[in-house]
Design a protein around this motif. Structure first.
Motif, mmCIF file in Angstrom:
data_model
loop_
_atom_site.group_PDB
_atom_site.id
_atom_site.type_symbol
_atom_site.label_atom_id
_atom_site.label_comp_id
_atom_site.label_asym_id
_atom_site.label_seq_id
_atom_site.Cartn_x
_atom_site.Cartn_y
_atom_site.Cartn_z
ATOM 1 N N ASN A 167 -7.457 -29.603 -5.277
ATOM 2 C CA ASN A 167 -8.609 -30.382 -4.858
ATOM 3 C C ASN A 167 -9.788 -29.418 -4.805
ATOM 4 O OD1 ASN A 167 -10.506 -32.046 -3.759
ATOM 5 N ND2 ASN A 167 -9.185 -32.845 -2.133
ATOM 6 N N GLY A 168 -10.632 -29.465 -5.832
ATOM 7 C CA GLY A 168 -11.762 -28.535 -5.887
ATOM 8 C C GLY A 168 -11.284 -27.103 -5.970
ATOM 9 N N LYS A 169 -11.685 -26.306 -4.999
ATOM 10 C CA LYS A 169 -11.349 -24.881 -5.032
ATOM 11 C C LYS A 169 -10.031 -24.570 -4.329
ATOM 12 C CE LYS A 169 -15.999 -22.906 -5.323
ATOM 13 N NZ LYS A 169 -17.022 -22.110 -4.607
ATOM 14 N N PRO A 188 -14.192 -29.358 -0.753
ATOM 15 C CA PRO A 188 -13.634 -28.982 -2.054
ATOM 16 C C PRO A 188 -14.489 -27.961 -2.809
ATOM 17 C CG PRO A 188 -14.454 -31.245 -2.089
ATOM 18 C CD PRO A 188 -14.498 -30.792 -0.676
ATOM 19 N N HIS A 189 -15.756 -27.840 -2.449
ATOM 20 C CA HIS A 189 -16.634 -26.884 -3.138
ATOM 21 C C HIS A 189 -16.693 -25.534 -2.430
ATOM 22 C CE1 HIS A 189 -19.027 -30.170 -5.470
ATOM 23 N NE2 HIS A 189 -17.857 -29.888 -6.001
ATOM 24 N N ALA A 190 -15.831 -25.340 -1.449
ATOM 25 C CA ALA A 190 -15.876 -24.079 -0.702
ATOM 26 C C ALA A 190 -14.489 -23.449 -0.629
ATOM 27 C CB ALA A 190 -16.417 -24.317 0.705
ATOM 28 N N THR A 191 -14.461 -22.137 -0.673
ATOM 29 C CA THR A 191 -13.221 -21.398 -0.447
ATOM 30 C C THR A 191 -13.181 -20.948 1.012
ATOM 31 O OG1 THR A 191 -14.229 -19.278 -0.944
ATOM 32 C CG2 THR A 191 -13.307 -20.502 -2.811
ATOM 33 N N ALA A 192 -12.057 -20.350 1.399
ATOM 34 C CA ALA A 192 -11.966 -19.809 2.759
ATOM 35 C C ALA A 192 -13.059 -18.763 2.976
ATOM 36 C CB ALA A 192 -10.579 -19.204 2.982
ATOM 37 N N TYR A 198 -3.725 -35.104 -1.145
ATOM 38 C CA TYR A 198 -4.283 -33.848 -0.673
ATOM 39 C C TYR A 198 -5.730 -34.058 -0.264
ATOM 40 C CZ TYR A 198 -5.306 -28.837 -0.632
ATOM 41 O OH TYR A 198 -5.667 -27.575 -0.269
ATOM 42 N N PHE A 199 -5.970 -33.941 1.016
ATOM 43 C CA PHE A 199 -7.345 -34.038 1.526
ATOM 44 C C PHE A 199 -7.856 -32.639 1.830
ATOM 45 C CE2 PHE A 199 -10.295 -33.971 5.089
ATOM 46 C CZ PHE A 199 -11.301 -34.770 4.584
#
Lengths: 461, 198
Positions: free
Chosen positions: B5-7, B141-145, B136-137
């Motif tokens: 989901n995204g990143k 989604p556009h950010a990493t840890a 998967y929520f």
């Protein structure tokens, strides 16, 4: 580890020749029998890794094939299908993965790449322009005599000259070519900072299998390779990319930004890449270039980023810190040892010294060639994750300031401190300083493998 | 259905263990859980948002009644669940390169575990025992840890500056603003689309 069989490995793989004149000829094969006849004729003139006891030769010749080229040579299907997927696909089909979109998209590449005709690459280097021409005419008479290949294009390259002397400078004025890794078994004047870092801080050569097929790599395994083993062993893969440099854009960027940057124009140029333009690493000399460091192999590549976590010496997003992060991601660099690449580059186009008028439109740039055992794990990973993306460097989606495909939307943060000559700076709306003009993935076989191909002896078993 | 989901990538792996070995693993988990320094390498892998191993004992599966027959299971199970940023290959490569001893300690009690080095066999094993994610929520989604940590650092510095701004003279503000910039300057990366999966 004992020495490698240098006479079986193409010389271009083992060393940068550092010859000033280059020409890269792209070929299409017309007929498998005639193409094999050409490869047979080329065999005795291919330059191997054998040491030059009598000094440099007048010229060198090396050869590589695309997957389509190997198919045109009629290698058995079982062998063709055993090559890694990315090599089978070729670089154009990997454009989205590599970030080769927008200004770098295949539609904008040189004509020769528009079809799927490039079957082989011949790399020729010469000590003089005449030696290069002589060698090329010899090759061209072989093309004609065997009718084995059609020459699609020839890319000339020449090292930039300053005051009549060959230099390692590329068009933006940076001295290039410091950081190639060492590999076990390959003879080279080794220096600290090449290879991989050990837990005690010292440096050691990388496993041979990071460069050559048929040897253990850093994970203790043989790299993924085509069958049969003897076709792959002592060979490697090459990524060929023609990188156009927008020199006028680069210089006006430096002019505009340095007008508001307290560190000045030269320091800003250094911050983009991590070295002063003469090659002095910012980590070792953050305030001014120091030629004594550049000349000293014990120091010129002997540094790490651990003590500069904030990036106030070398910015966190600088080109060099991305492409070879050393210890920047922790774990004594263990996370990067399987992402190293060997670079062979040569400039093309007219060198324009600072102060003289330059235009973006002129043909000018670097023929950038990467050698690695696994294109996907090494080159593609570095290109996607470290050049066109920034998460491992904790810089989000920010791209490599110099190499990134920015298209006017890039950002680069120069971390600084409270001093007047090293202030923080945020460069926004970055243009693309470099644009891709084409390229592909090539297999660089061993001499044994070339012989097998020429004699139609490739047996996948 | 997707693991991505995204990143962010969600990985579930379930491996069977002979029941007597489960006790050994419980002891290891007890030690790992209490000696924080042993977790440090896992925590330092900055692209891992979350990683957890849980023993599901063979008698621990839910029984709903209503005619559901009790299952006779011969194995206990080890559930591994992780969310991470980047590619599947990058994740397993990193595990194998820097955490091999720790992983072996945890997974060697599972049936047919080949060891985390060499990495190709390890990847084949994970591929076999991995279960794809049904739903998967992810909130960002556009950010990493790393992006989230950076955003928190910037927000905290900004809030601090803002809370003091009205009480500062011009000169003090200039100084406080410079401190703010120096604090946030490593944390200014953009968020955005994830690179294409390969």
């Amino acid at each position: 580890m004992s020495k490698l069989n240098e006479t079986d490995i193409q010389g271009f793989v083992l060393r940068g020749y550092n010859l000033p004149y280059g020409r890269y000829i792209l070929l299409r094969f017309e007929n498998p029998d005639r193409a094999r006849a050409l490869v047979s004729k080329l065999l005795p003139i291919i330059t191997t890794g054998q040491r030059w006891d009598n000094g440099k030769p007048q010229s060198t010749v090396n050869i590589g094939f695309t997957h389509r080229g190997l198919a045109a040579l009629a290698l058995p299907d079982a062998t063709l299908l055993s090559f890694p997927v990315e090599f089978q696909q070729g670089m154009k089909k990997r454009a989205d993965i590599l970030g080769d979109t927008g200004l770098n998209a295949p539609a904008r590449w040189d004509d020769v790449w528009h079809g799927n005709d490039v079957h082989a690459w011949l790399g020729i280097n010469g000590l003089t322009a005449t030696a290069l021409d002589d060698c090329c005419s010899q090759l061209r008479s072989l093309f004609a005599e065997t009718r084995g290949a059609v020459e699609l294009a020839a890319q000339d390259a020449v090292s930039n000259m300053v005051d009549g002397q060959q230099t390692g400078k590329e068009h933006f004025g940076y001295t290039d070519g410091f950081g190639n890794p060492d590999y076990l078994g390959i003879e080279r004047n080794s220096q600290p900072g090449h290879g991989k870092q050990l837990p005690d801080g010292s440096w050691a050569p990388l496993a041979t299998g990071e460069l050559l097929l048929g040897y253990a790599d850093e994970a203790g395994e043989l790299p993924a390779a085509p069958i049969p083993h003897i076709l792959a062993s002592n060979g490697t893969f090459m990524v060929y990319r023609k990188l156009h440099q927008n020199l006028a854009t680069f210089r006006s960027f430096l002019d505009e930004q340095s007008a508001v940057y307290g560190g000045g124009r030269e320091k800003l140029a250094a911050k983009l890449i991590g070295r002063w333009r003469d090659g002095t690493p910012l980590e070792l000399a953050p305030d001014a270039p120091d030629p004594s460091i550049v000349k000293d192999p014990q120091r010129s590549t002997n540094f790490t980023y651990g003590a500069d976590g904030a990036g106030t010496r070398c910015p966190i997003g600088a080109h060099m810190r991305r492409a070879h992060p050393r210890d920047a991601f922790g774990f004594n660099g263990k996370l990067i040892d399987r992402r190293r690449i060997t670079r062979r580059g040569q400039t093309y186009g007219r060198f324009v010294p600072e102060g003289e008028l330059a235009s973006d439109a002129e043909e000018r740039g670097v023929v950038f060639m990467v050698l690695n055992a696994n294109i996907s794990r090494q080159f593609e990973f570095v290109q996607q994750q470290w050049i066109e993306y920034g998460n491992d460097a904790k810089q989000g989606n920010d791209k490599d300031p110099l190499m990134g495909n920015h298209g006017g939307h890039g950002k680069f943060v120069v971390q600084g401190d409270r001093s007047a000559t090293n202030p923080p700076l945020v460069c926004a709306h970055l243009p693309s300083f470099v644009e891709l003009r084409g390229g592909d993935y090539f297999f660089i076989p061993s001499m044994t493998a070339l012989g097998m191909i020429a004699m139609k002896l490739v047996d996948p078993r | 259905m997707s693991n991505i989901n995204g990143k962010v990538y969600a990985m579930n792996a379930i491996t069977p263990m002979k029941p007597w070995k489960t006790w050994v693993l419980r002891l290891i988990f007890f030690v790992l859980g209490h000696v924080k320094s042993l977790q440090q390498d896992l925590i330092n892998l900055s692209f891992i948002e979350f990683a957890r191993w849980v023993v599901v004992p063979r008698a621990g599966f839910p029984q709903f009644g209503n005619g559901q027959e009790p299952e006779k299971l011969t194995y206990d199970y080890l559930l591994f669940f992780s969310n991470f940023n980047g590619t599947w290959n990058q994740y397993i490569d990193a595990f194998s390169a820097v955490l091999s001893k720790g992983l072996n300690l945890i997974w060697q009690w599972s049936e047919k575990f080949p060891g985390s080095v060499p990495v190709t066999l390890f990847k084949e094993y994970i591929g076999r025992v991995q279960f794809d994610t049904d739903y998967y929520f992810t909130a960002y989604p556009h950010a990493t840890a790393n992006d989230l940590k950076a955003a928190h650092a910037v927000q905290a510095s900004y809030d601090d500056l803002r809370s003091r701004v009205n009480s500062l003279s011009d000169a003090e503000f200039a100084d406080a603003y410079m401190s703010f910039v120096l604090q946030v300057q490593p944390n200014l990366g953009e968020t955005g689309e994830a690179p294409v999966v390969f």
